[in-house]
Design a protein around this motif. Structure first.
Motif, PDB file in Angstrom:
ATOM      1  N   THR A  11      -6.570   4.737  -1.053  1.00 33.53           N
ATOM      2  CA  THR A  11      -5.261   4.604  -1.701  1.00 33.53           C
ATOM      3  C   THR A  11      -4.869   5.822  -2.541  1.00 33.53           C
ATOM      4  O   THR A  11      -3.700   5.994  -2.848  1.00 33.53           O
ATOM      5  CB  THR A  11      -5.216   3.350  -2.602  1.00 33.53           C
ATOM      6  N   LEU A  68      -9.173   0.924  -2.273  1.00 30.25           N
ATOM      7  CA  LEU A  68      -8.739  -0.379  -2.779  1.00 30.25           C
ATOM      8  C   LEU A  68      -9.918  -1.309  -3.029  1.00 30.25           C
ATOM      9  O   LEU A  68      -9.752  -2.371  -3.623  1.00 30.25           O
ATOM     10  CB  LEU A  68      -7.795  -1.048  -1.768  1.00 30.25           C
ATOM     11  N   TRP A  86       0.816  -1.218   0.000  1.00 30.67           N
ATOM     12  CA  TRP A  86       0.000   0.000   0.000  1.00 30.67           C
ATOM     13  C   TRP A  86       0.847   1.264   0.000  1.00 30.67           C
ATOM     14  O   TRP A  86       1.869   1.360   0.683  1.00 30.67           O
ATOM     15  CB  TRP A  86      -0.908  -0.010   1.231  1.00 30.67           C
TER      16      TRP A  86
END
Length: 390
Positions: free
Chosen positions: A384, A327, A261
């Motif tokens: 994200t 995500l 991530w």
């Protein structure tokens, strides 16, 4: 024209305009509260372009209050509607069924009003338990039905105004002022018996409404949470003491996606941050509720980086309109938008911790949005990317 012999005969004394008026004004109040709070919810979730820059972030718990009232008033409307229909259902068997064009139109509008209200409340109740037993969009149909109900209700009230006004007071004027009722008490006895029966009916109705409210409102009204025996959601049950609507597994969040991530922030000076780099930035702590459309809500303590600080680092010190990308791979609201009132607000965070601990995966680890007066579905999890739109 005489009525067919097969039609039922009704001897109940409370199938009358006075009882229908008394119950109807209570039902109308519940529907009005439900409608107005529903409008607020809709425009907070999907604001039109002209409204988006002006959405209020205060009071911080505003959506919690309005959406709680929306569900509470909708549930309270169920027994009120059932009793209202009981008072008037003998009219279904009137003969002749249609006396004129105007009468036919009146009956048609009543049919639309009753059908739309029953469907609206039925769908709303199923939404509180997240059971969508239909192939169409709940929110779009729920929104459209609300306007059908309000339109047909206003038309119905316009047609029935003389009857409503005549029966609004405790005793209709034409009865209390009649010579027979004043000179001969026996003429008043049926009216007094009706009033006693009506009060008993209303007492039972008030008890039913009070019970369903008392035993469900605790999912959003904290002082009543221990009494929420009929509520579909216990706000104390869930990871880190907070309920979850969509788990990480249900959203399609994989271990690989979390392991690799990064947060991408776009702007005049775009950049990326790892989780450790985010944690190294100034952290802020706020207390804000999560409030969901199903009616449940709960306040929690959140810690993280202010959105305004992330945007300032990207060269946008006055905030910006954002597209927030998650995500999430399955389900709705994987991409949401946030306008200037929220991005400038000191309470709007990219949260990394919840109630003193690192976010649980089901609560959006590694990072999620938390903002004041914002519907829960827009408090995006597993963030994200922050994309600047304006």
């Amino acid at each position: 024209m005489p009525a067919p012999a097969l039609l039922p005969r009704f001897r109940g004394r409370l199938h009358d305009p006075r009882t229908a008026t008394v119950v109807g004004r209570l039902l109308g109040l519940a529907i009005l509260v439900c409608f107005l709070t529903g409008v607020i919810s809709h425009y907070l979730q999907e604001p039109p372009t002209w409204l988006s820059p002006h959405l209020p972030t205060r009071p911080a718990s505003g959506y919690r209050v309005t959406q709680g009232l929306h569900v509470i008033s909708g549930i309270a409307a169920v027994p009120l509607l059932l009793v209202k229909l009981w008072t008037v259902y003998p009219r279904l068997f009137e003969w002749p069924p249609v006396r004129s064009v105007a009468h036919a139109l009146e009956r048609l509008t009543i049919a639309v009003l009753v059908a739309a209200t029953l469907l609206e409340l039925f769908m709303g109740l199923l939404n509180t338990i997240q059971w969508y037993a239909w192939p169409f969009s709940f929110r779009e149909v729920h929104w459209a039905l609300a306007w059908v109900i309000i339109g047909s209700l206003l038309l119905h009230l316009a047609v029935k105004t003389p009857v409503i006004l005549a029966n609004w007071r405790r005793m209709p004027a034409e009865r209390t002022e009649s010579p027979e009722s004043s000179e001969f008490p026996e003429f008043r006895e049926p009216e007094l018996r009706d009033e006693v029966d009506r009060r008993s009916l209303l007492l039972g109705l008030g008890t039913a409404v009070g019970a369903v409210t008392l035993f469900t409102a605790g999912q959003s009204v904290t002082p009543l949470k221990d009494l929420a025996l009929l509520a579909p959601r216990d706000p104390d049950v869930g990871p880190q003491g907070l309920p979850v609507n969509r788990t990480a597994r249900a959203a399609g969040i994989t271990d690989d996606a979390i392991r690799d991530w990064r947060l991408r922030v776009e702007g005049p000076d775009p950049y990326e941050l790892t989780l450790d780099e985010l944690r190294a930035m100034p952290q802020h702590r706020v207390e804000l509720p999560i409030a969901c459309v199903e009616g449940w809500s709960k306040s929690a303590h959140w810690e993280g980086v202010r959105i305004k600080d992330l945007l300032a680092r990207a060269g946008l010190p006055d905030g910006a309109r954002l597209r927030i990308v998650s995500l999430q791979r399955r389900g709705g609201y994987g991409v949401t938008e946030m306008d200037h009132p929220y991005t400038r607000d000191d309470l709007t965070l990219l949260a990394l911790r919840l109630n003193g601990d690192t976010l649980a995966p089901d609560h959006g680890y590694p990072a999620r949005i938390i903002a004041p007066n914002r519907p829960g579905v827009l408090q995006t999890k597993w963030v994200t990317k922050l994309e600047v739109l304006t």
